[in-house]
Design an enzyme around this catalytic site. Structure first.
Site, PDB file in Angstrom:
ATOM      1  N   VAL A   1       0.829  -1.208   0.000  1.00 42.37           N
ATOM      2  CA  VAL A   1       0.000   0.000   0.000  1.00 42.37           C
ATOM      3  C   VAL A   1       0.865   1.260   0.000  1.00 42.37           C
ATOM      4  O   VAL A   1       0.557   2.234  -0.687  1.00 42.37           O
ATOM      5  CB  VAL A   1      -1.002  -0.014   1.179  1.00 42.37           C
ATOM      6  N   CYS A   2       1.958   1.243   0.723  1.00 42.21           N
ATOM      7  CA  CYS A   2       2.863   2.403   0.744  1.00 42.21           C
ATOM      8  C   CYS A   2       3.466   2.629  -0.635  1.00 42.21           C
ATOM      9  O   CYS A   2       3.608   3.770  -1.086  1.00 42.21           O
ATOM     10  CB  CYS A   2       3.964   2.214   1.777  1.00 42.21           C
ATOM     11  N   SER A   3       3.812   1.554  -1.294  1.00 48.66           N
ATOM     12  CA  SER A   3       4.358   1.634  -2.642  1.00 48.66           C
ATOM     13  C   SER A   3       3.315   2.215  -3.602  1.00 48.66           C
ATOM     14  O   SER A   3       3.617   3.121  -4.391  1.00 48.66           O
ATOM     15  CB  SER A   3       4.797   0.238  -3.093  1.00 48.66           C
TER      16      SER A   3
END
Length: 163
Positions: A58-60
């Site tokens: 999700v951060c990516s």
């Protein structure tokens, strides 16, 4: 303030700044280890995309989404902040082709504590988006209620378009 991490409640170190507040004083670091202070980020509108760990899905996705948008708004400074070490961030950006926005490290947790976004029991920053005007006044804030969920990109970009 509480958010969810995988459905479980976790506590932030305090209550993050609200719309209308000034960004607090903090320091973060570039991929080369240079110190960047709050005042260094000001001078034009600023979008701060805060992620716990660039090496997670999700951060990516979040970082790549704002990287794709950054060129469309040259009058706005796009910055992603995570707890990853500067070298880890540099490696991730090189591997993922992220070069339209700045990625800064809060490995010393200055940003996390000053913005009240640090989750001590998890060791991460809370996923969030802040938009500030050129003077550092916060005009938009989203603290994502579930750490593993994506933010509302459209709402943040709508604020950028209005600026």
């Amino acid at each position: 303030m509480e958010i969810l991490r995988g459905g479980q409640k976790v506590e932030l170190v305090g209550n993050p700044p609200e719309v209308g507040d000034q960004l607090p004083k903090f320091k973060v670091f570039t991929a080369k280890g240079a110190k960047v202070k709050t005042r260094d980020l000001l001078g034009k509108p600023l979008l701060l995309s805060v992620v716990p760990d660039l090496n997670t899905r999700v951060c990516s996705i979040q970082t790549k989404a704002f990287n794709q948008q950054a060129d469309n708004y040259p009058e706005v400074r796009f910055v992603t902040i995570s707890n990853n070490l500067p070298q880890d961030q540099a490696n991730w950006c090189a591997a993922e082709g992220v070069n339209n926005l700045e990625v800064l490290s809060d490995h010393e947790l200055s940003f996390g504590y000053e913005m009240k976004l640090y989750i001590p029991n998890a060791g991460y920053l809370a996923r969030s988006i802040f938009i500030a005007d050129a003077s550092g006044k916060i005009v938009y804030r989203e603290i994502v209620p579930e750490l593993h969920s994506e933010p509302n990109y459209e709402a943040a970009l709508e604020v950028i378009k209005q600026m």
